[in-house]
Write a protein that holds these residues in place. Structure first.
Motif, PDB file in Angstrom:
ATOM      1  N   ARG A  87       0.652  -1.122   0.108  1.00  0.00           N
ATOM      2  CA  ARG A  87       0.037   0.154   0.023  1.00  0.00           C
ATOM      3  C   ARG A  87       0.765   1.253  -0.030  1.00  0.00           C
ATOM      4  O   ARG A  87       0.391   2.348  -0.330  1.00  0.00           O
ATOM      5  CB  ARG A  87      -0.872   0.032   1.375  1.00  0.00           C
ATOM      6  N   SER A 111      -4.860   9.840   9.617  1.00  0.00           N
ATOM      7  CA  SER A 111      -4.238   8.706   8.818  1.00  0.00           C
ATOM      8  C   SER A 111      -2.876   8.897   8.722  1.00  0.00           C
ATOM      9  O   SER A 111      -2.279  10.232   8.570  1.00  0.00           O
ATOM     10  CB  SER A 111      -4.976   8.633   7.411  1.00  0.00           C
ATOM     11  N   VAL A 112      -2.137   7.739   8.916  1.00  0.00           N
ATOM     12  CA  VAL A 112      -0.808   7.669   8.890  1.00  0.00           C
ATOM     13  C   VAL A 112      -0.335   7.851   7.670  1.00  0.00           C
ATOM     14  O   VAL A 112       0.502   8.592   7.203  1.00  0.00           O
ATOM     15  CB  VAL A 112      -0.234   6.144   9.597  1.00  0.00           C
ATOM     16  N   GLY A 113      -0.750   7.184   6.481  1.00  0.00           N
ATOM     17  CA  GLY A 113      -0.299   7.396   5.105  1.00  0.00           C
ATOM     18  C   GLY A 113      -0.383   8.844   4.498  1.00  0.00           C
ATOM     19  O   GLY A 113       0.332   9.383   4.144  1.00  0.00           O
ATOM     20  N   ARG A 139      -1.409  -9.233   9.822  1.00  0.00           N
ATOM     21  CA  ARG A 139      -1.657  -9.603  11.363  1.00  0.00           C
ATOM     22  C   ARG A 139      -2.341 -10.807  11.353  1.00  0.00           C
ATOM     23  O   ARG A 139      -2.539 -11.533  12.298  1.00  0.00           O
ATOM     24  CB  ARG A 139      -1.915  -8.316  11.985  1.00  0.00           C
ATOM     25  N   ASP A 158      -8.954   8.484  -0.319  1.00  0.00           N
ATOM     26  CA  ASP A 158      -9.351   9.613  -0.492  1.00  0.00           C
ATOM     27  C   ASP A 158      -8.669  10.878   0.216  1.00  0.00           C
ATOM     28  O   ASP A 158      -8.650  12.066  -0.213  1.00  0.00           O
ATOM     29  CB  ASP A 158     -10.990   9.575  -0.367  1.00  0.00           C
ATOM     30  N   TYR A 159      -8.167  10.514   1.178  1.00  0.00           N
ATOM     31  CA  TYR A 159      -7.724  11.275   2.178  1.00  0.00           C
ATOM     32  C   TYR A 159      -6.486  12.037   1.503  1.00  0.00           C
ATOM     33  O   TYR A 159      -5.813  13.279   1.641  1.00  0.00           O
ATOM     34  CB  TYR A 159      -7.127  11.032   3.710  1.00  0.00           C
ATOM     35  N   VAL A 179     -10.267   2.251  14.207  1.00  0.00           N
ATOM     36  CA  VAL A 179      -9.269   2.511  13.138  1.00  0.00           C
ATOM     37  C   VAL A 179      -9.548   1.772  11.670  1.00  0.00           C
ATOM     38  O   VAL A 179      -9.468   2.407  10.678  1.00  0.00           O
ATOM     39  CB  VAL A 179      -7.741   2.482  13.628  1.00  0.00           C
ATOM     40  N   ASP A 192      -3.194  -2.890  14.312  1.00  0.00           N
ATOM     41  CA  ASP A 192      -2.435  -3.704  13.750  1.00  0.00           C
ATOM     42  C   ASP A 192      -2.234  -4.839  14.984  1.00  0.00           C
ATOM     43  O   ASP A 192      -1.902  -6.101  14.566  1.00  0.00           O
ATOM     44  CB  ASP A 192      -0.962  -3.393  13.645  1.00  0.00           C
TER      45      ASP A 192
HETATM   46  N1  EPU Z   1      -8.574   5.825   5.310  1.00  0.00           N
HETATM   47  C1  EPU Z   1      -9.616   6.567   4.594  1.00  0.00           C
HETATM   48  N2  EPU Z   1      -9.209   7.344   3.510  1.00  0.00           N
HETATM   49  C2  EPU Z   1      -7.670   7.412   3.193  1.00  0.00           C
HETATM   50  C3  EPU Z   1      -6.763   6.755   3.993  1.00  0.00           C
HETATM   51  C4  EPU Z   1      -7.183   6.162   5.143  1.00  0.00           C
HETATM   52  O1  EPU Z   1     -10.609   6.487   4.656  1.00  0.00           O
HETATM   53  O2  EPU Z   1      -7.493   7.956   2.214  1.00  0.00           O
HETATM   54  C5  EPU Z   1      -9.010   5.087   6.603  1.00  0.00           C
HETATM   55  C6  EPU Z   1      -8.401   3.535   6.440  1.00  0.00           C
HETATM   56  O3  EPU Z   1      -9.508   2.953   5.549  1.00  0.00           O
HETATM   57  C7  EPU Z   1      -8.452   3.305   7.814  1.00  0.00           C
HETATM   58  C8  EPU Z   1      -8.191   4.698   8.481  1.00  0.00           C
HETATM   59  O4  EPU Z   1      -8.255   5.721   7.701  1.00  0.00           O
HETATM   60  O5  EPU Z   1      -9.864   3.021   8.060  1.00  0.00           O
HETATM   61  C9  EPU Z   1      -6.894   4.749   9.070  1.00  0.00           C
HETATM   62  O6  EPU Z   1      -5.742   4.311   7.742  1.00  0.00           O
HETATM   63  P1  EPU Z   1      -4.362   4.967   7.860  1.00  0.00           P
HETATM   64  O7  EPU Z   1      -4.166   5.899   6.637  1.00  0.00           O
HETATM   65  O8  EPU Z   1      -3.849   5.642   9.063  1.00  0.00           O
HETATM   66  O9  EPU Z   1      -3.474   3.563   7.460  1.00  0.00           O
HETATM   67  P2  EPU Z   1      -2.409   3.558   6.539  1.00  0.00           P
HETATM   68  O10 EPU Z   1      -1.514   4.601   6.623  1.00  0.00           O
HETATM   69  O11 EPU Z   1      -2.569   2.925   5.285  1.00  0.00           O
HETATM   70  C10 EPU Z   1      -0.695   2.312   8.349  1.00  0.00           C
HETATM   71  C11 EPU Z   1      -0.028   1.250   8.620  1.00  0.00           C
HETATM   72  C12 EPU Z   1      -0.859   0.262   8.908  1.00  0.00           C
HETATM   73  C13 EPU Z   1      -1.656   0.503  10.198  1.00  0.00           C
HETATM   74  C14 EPU Z   1      -2.399   1.749   9.862  1.00  0.00           C
HETATM   75  C15 EPU Z   1      -2.893   2.448  11.212  1.00  0.00           C
HETATM   76  C16 EPU Z   1       2.035   1.171   7.109  1.00  0.00           C
HETATM   77  C17 EPU Z   1       2.584   0.728   5.940  1.00  0.00           C
HETATM   78  N3  EPU Z   1       0.898   0.685   7.327  1.00  0.00           N
HETATM   79  O12 EPU Z   1      -1.618   2.306   7.300  1.00  0.00           O
HETATM   80  O13 EPU Z   1      -0.088  -1.366   8.723  1.00  0.00           O
HETATM   81  O14 EPU Z   1      -2.646  -0.562  10.305  1.00  0.00           O
HETATM   82  O15 EPU Z   1      -1.430   2.783   9.537  1.00  0.00           O
HETATM   83  O16 EPU Z   1      -2.147   2.555  12.270  1.00  0.00           O
HETATM   84  O17 EPU Z   1       2.499   2.008   7.944  1.00  0.00           O
HETATM   85  C18 EPU Z   1       0.066  -3.285   9.462  1.00  0.00           C
HETATM   86  O18 EPU Z   1       1.268  -3.191   9.785  1.00  0.00           O
HETATM   87  O19 EPU Z   1      -0.432  -4.580   9.552  1.00  0.00           O
HETATM   88  C19 EPU Z   1      -0.624  -2.464   8.652  1.00  0.00           C
HETATM   89  C20 EPU Z   1      -1.820  -2.465   8.081  1.00  0.00           C
END
Ligand code: EPU
Length: 434
Positions: A100, A169-171, A389, A131-132, A340, A318
């Motif tokens: 991702r 959101s982290v990403g 996980r 979308d974010y 989350v 996670d």
């Molecule tokens: N979300 C949206 N729209 C977006 C982005 C996120 O609706 O554009 C929602 C997601 O669907 C989710 C929530 O926001 O429900 C949080 O998502 P986030 O963007 O924070 O997650 P991420 O950045 O995609 C990272 C980690 C994940 C971890 C999450 C939350 C990495 C590579 N991935 O993902 O790690 O679960 O943050 O802490 O850093 C894992 O290690 O198993 C893993 C999935």
């Protein structure tokens, strides 16, 4: 080297000792965005990683960086990236689907080259969207175009000086920071402020690195300010933090298996939510410098627990599937609400196949205690690692009830746990190809 579509057989054996030692590896969720952040340094970055560190997702991100012209080398304890020459190359779909974090190329490449195009991102199939990310890029002055198969972005207009993320959101936080680093407002000498940002330790690690390459970024709780500055391109050696989710997995394993676990080189101070759950069931937890000791032999299994996940510093999503395995071993029902990643439920099928009584209704996972079981009467069961996980949770469940299993798509687990076979062996499990 990454293995794909890997199937394994897991044979649980009796534990020879009830005190196990693990060593936390470099954090997956830090090194992946750090490797992409290295595109912002028009020079060399050497990331120091823990001995033996090897993850499928790291290989996937390295392959993505190659498509952008960066050069990536691995040595025993380093990942070296030379991003002197970077171009907005389009990664092949097969490559982007492996992680991702290909999404972060949008912010990083826009920052470095003014434009980016990526195929739709991959990673764990746990119902995530983007979308974010696209909203942030638009606010930061990009024209963003989406098709059914790709997303492209290019610098187009002035960025807003103050932007609020819809969710921490982290990403999206990382993408916004990357894109802010060279946004129009920055070039005009005005700072950009991002509000409602994620404050996971991995985000801080990336911010620390960006400051090392010359950016000026400050975070105060959920607000991040990016000052006008460009990286000049210099050789930087950086050691990412160690993995709090891997450490948390072994900490919870102590309670699941009723053993004592000492994780060396653990990341201090970012596991408080997990430790407080362990305290609530009477596990003894102590820190000795960077060693985290969890004694699960004293676990009080008489009550269930009720836990909600939330953005850091809350209980991490996670670890939610691993927590469900712990709950299966308690004597009263427990509930888990994942605020989350509410769709992180695919793993439930595997735990059910391993005799777990788990239901999911309107966002609440209810875990019922295990009925009395006779492991001797159980044959091996066939499972699927639906995500990283979830696959690890299935392994711990198999060890918890001493039931052998065969797990398809085990490469999912190798996306995030380095040298997992060795850790499983310590916990009494024998992994072999199947
Ligand atoms: N979300 C949206 N729209 C977006 C982005 C996120 O609706 O554009 C929602 C997601 O669907 C989710 C929530 O926001 O429900 C949080 O998502 P986030 O963007 O924070 O997650 P991420 O950045 O995609 C990272 C980690 C994940 C971890 C999450 C939350 C990495 C590579 N991935 O993902 O790690 O679960 O943050 O802490 O850093 C894992 O290690 O198993 C893993 C999935």
């Amino acid at each position: 080297m990454s293995r794909e579509n890997e199937n394994i057989a897991l044979l649980p054996n009796a534990l020879k000792t009830d005190i196990l030692h693990f060593r936390a590896s470099t954090s997956k969720n830090a090194i992946l965005p750090l490797m992409i952040a290295a595109l912002l340094n028009p020079g060399e970055t050497w990331f120091d990683v823990t001995p033996g560190f090897s993850l499928n997702d790291v290989d996937a991100v390295a392959a993505l960086l190659h498509t952008c012209g960066a050069r990536v080398w691995r040595s025993a304890q380093q990942i070296r990236i030379d991003a002197s020459d970077v171009s907005p190359g389009v990664a092949p779909v097969s490559m982007a689907r492996r992680t991702r974090y290909s999404l972060l190329l949008l912010g990083a490449l826009v920052s470095r080259t003014g434009q980016a195009e990526i195929p739709m991102a991959g990673g764990c199939d746990i119902g995530r969207t983007h979308d974010y990310h696209t909203e942030m890029l638009r606010s930061l002055g990009c024209h963003v175009h989406e098709t059914a198969t790709s997303i492209s972005a290019r610098r187009d207009h002035a960025a807003h000086a103050l932007i609020r993320l819809p969710y921490p959101s982290v990403g999206a936080t990382l993408n916004a920071i990357f894109a802010s680093c060279t946004a129009q407002e920055i070039r005009d000498g005005t700072r950009i402020t991002l509000e409602n940002c994620a404050c996971e330790p991995e985000v801080d690690d990336v911010v620390d690195y960006l400051c090392r390459i010359g950016m000026v970024i400050r975070r105060q709780w959920r607000t991040v300010c990016i000052e006008p500055r460009r990286a000049v391109g210099k050789k930087v050696v950086y050691a990412p933090i160690t993995d709090r989710i891997e450490t948390g997995t072994y900490a919870l394993a102590a309670a699941i298996l009723g053993i004592k676990v000492i994780t060396h080189n653990a990341p201090q101070g970012c596991l408080d939510a997990v430790i407080s759950v362990l305290h609530s069931i009477d596990c003894h937890v102590a820190w000795h410098d960077n060693d985290l000791l969890v004694d699960g032999r004293s676990t009080d299994r008489r009550c269930g627990i009720d836990v909600s996940t939330s953005p850091y510093p809350g209980f991490p999503t996670d670890l939610q599937p691993i927590l469900a395995v712990l709950c299966l071993g308690l004597n009263r029902p427990s509930t888990i609400v994942d605020t989350v990643m509410p769709h992180r439920t695919q793993y439930i099928e595997a735990l059910r196949a391993l005799g777990g009584h788990i239901s999911w209704n309107e966002g609440t996972i209810t875990v019922h205690p295990d009925p009395a079981i006779d492991p001797a009467s159980w044959s091996a069961v066939d499972l699927q690692a639906t995500d990283l996980r979830g696959g690890a949770a299935a392994v711990l469940r198999s060890l918890q009830i001493a039931r052998p299993c065969r797990i398809a798509n085990f490469d999912q687990v190798r996306r995030g746990y380095s040298e997992f076979d060795i850790s499983v062996k310590k916990m009494g499990g024998e992994i072999s190809p199947w």
